[in-house]
Design an enzyme around this catalytic site. Structure first.
Site, PDB file in Angstrom:
ATOM      1  N   GLY A 161       0.815  -1.213   0.000  1.00 33.88           N
ATOM      2  CA  GLY A 161       0.000   0.000   0.000  1.00 33.88           C
ATOM      3  C   GLY A 161       0.848   1.262   0.000  1.00 33.88           C
ATOM      4  N   ASP A 162       1.955   1.232   0.745  1.00 31.40           N
ATOM      5  CA  ASP A 162       2.871   2.375   0.760  1.00 31.40           C
ATOM      6  C   ASP A 162       3.491   2.575  -0.617  1.00 31.40           C
ATOM      7  OD1 ASP A 162       2.367   2.308   3.542  1.00 31.40           O
ATOM      8  OD2 ASP A 162       4.028   0.905   3.812  1.00 31.40           O
TER       9      ASP A 162
END
Length: 306
Positions: free
Chosen positions: A250-251
């Site tokens: 997600g990052d």
């Protein structure tokens, strides 16, 4: 300049073992140590894609020294505030066919250290980007994201927020440039389970109505959906590949999206690069390199300014 903030960074000790048996001696088949923390992950991917950022946060002890050294080796510029007591936490992640995590507590963050962080954030200029990502340590005010955004409000600083529930809902009034909940987190904000794309889009639009400019909803193997401030909707599915790692995907999507938008000003291209970056990380043992990300784009990289 892009700034990232990680309030409780870590060294991640990642272990592969054939079988984990509680109460007995277990031996590793493979092991690695990586710099951890959601904001730090964003900084690493930005660096891999050729963008400079400044990683802010708090470090302590010999583990804090190691964290800074590892991030600098990744091409990141660190500007951490050093705490006098404690040490940067170590998170242990064990994979024996399933993932088991033991996360450290981290050092206590003093009011003096927090004021020093505010001072550094006060130095941001119009047009800068700030990424606020991850949970808040118990030793910090639970509304710290809101306090930071209120402090920077009206200064034309573009803020991306990757957080859950109230942490995210409470900052929408400050019109963040980007928020990135996953589909489960999006449902939790409204006390429901989202079973279809139509429901996800409808609830993401509700976050826009509360103030978010762009809403990027990640859906793991089902891809992602982007609602832009231009009122367009982008949908995308991840490329096929073997998922090896769920940490940092997600990052990486946030970093890829920011890179794509800053290089092209095109939300659709930014969205595609975000999916490629998130998928590439999921297909590797840690955070993806540029070549791995570009390989998943399916188009010539010059179009994306890489």
């Amino acid at each position: 300049m892009i700034y990232t903030v990680t309030f409780n960074p870590s060294l991640d000790y990642v272990i592969q073992t054939e079988k984990l048996t509680p109460g007995e001696i277990n031996r590793t088949a493979d092991e690695h140590i990586y710099p951890g923390g959601k904001g730090n992950n964003v900084s690493v991917i930005l660096s891999n894609l050729g963008l400079k950022s400044r990683a802010l946060g708090f470090v302590a002890g010999f583990t804090g020294d190691a964290l800074e050294h590892m991030l600098n080796s990744c091409g990141c510029h660190t500007d951490f505030i050093r705490l006098e007591k404690g040490f940067t936490r170590i998170n242990v992640k064990i994979n024996d066919g399933q993932e088991t995590e033991i996360n450290g507590q981290g050092p206590s963050i003093t009011e003096e250290a927090l004021q020093e962080l505010y001072g550094r954030l006060d130095g941001l200029e119009a047009g800068d980007f700030l990424v606020l990502a991850g949970s808040i340590p118990d030793t910090m005010p639970p509304d710290i994201y809101e306090k930071i955004m209120a402090r920077l409000d009206g200064r034309e600083i573009h803020i991306a927020v990757d957080a859950t529930k109230e942490l995210l809902l409470n900052v929408l009034k400050y019109q963040p440039f980007l928020i990135k909940p996953n589909n489960h987190e999006l449902g939790e904000m409204f006390g429901t389970v989202l079973d279809s794309e139509e429901e996800i889009i409808r609830h993401a639009r509700m976050l826009q109505e509360k103030g978010a400019r762009n809403v990027l909803v990640s859906m793991a193997g089902d891809g992602a959906i982007l609602l832009t401030e231009e009122q367009t909707i982008c949908k995308g599915r991840p490329p096929k590949g073997e998922v090896k790692n769920s940490v940092g995907a997600g990052d990486s999507m946030v970093a890829g999206f920011l890179t794509g938008w800053l290089n092209t000003g095109d939300y659709e291209k930014a969205f595609k690069l975000g999916i490629a970056a998130g998928s590439a990380t999921a297909f590797t043992n840690w955070l993806a390199e540029k070549e791995e990300i570009v390989a998943l784009l399916g188009e010539e990289p010059p179009e994306y300014g890489l």
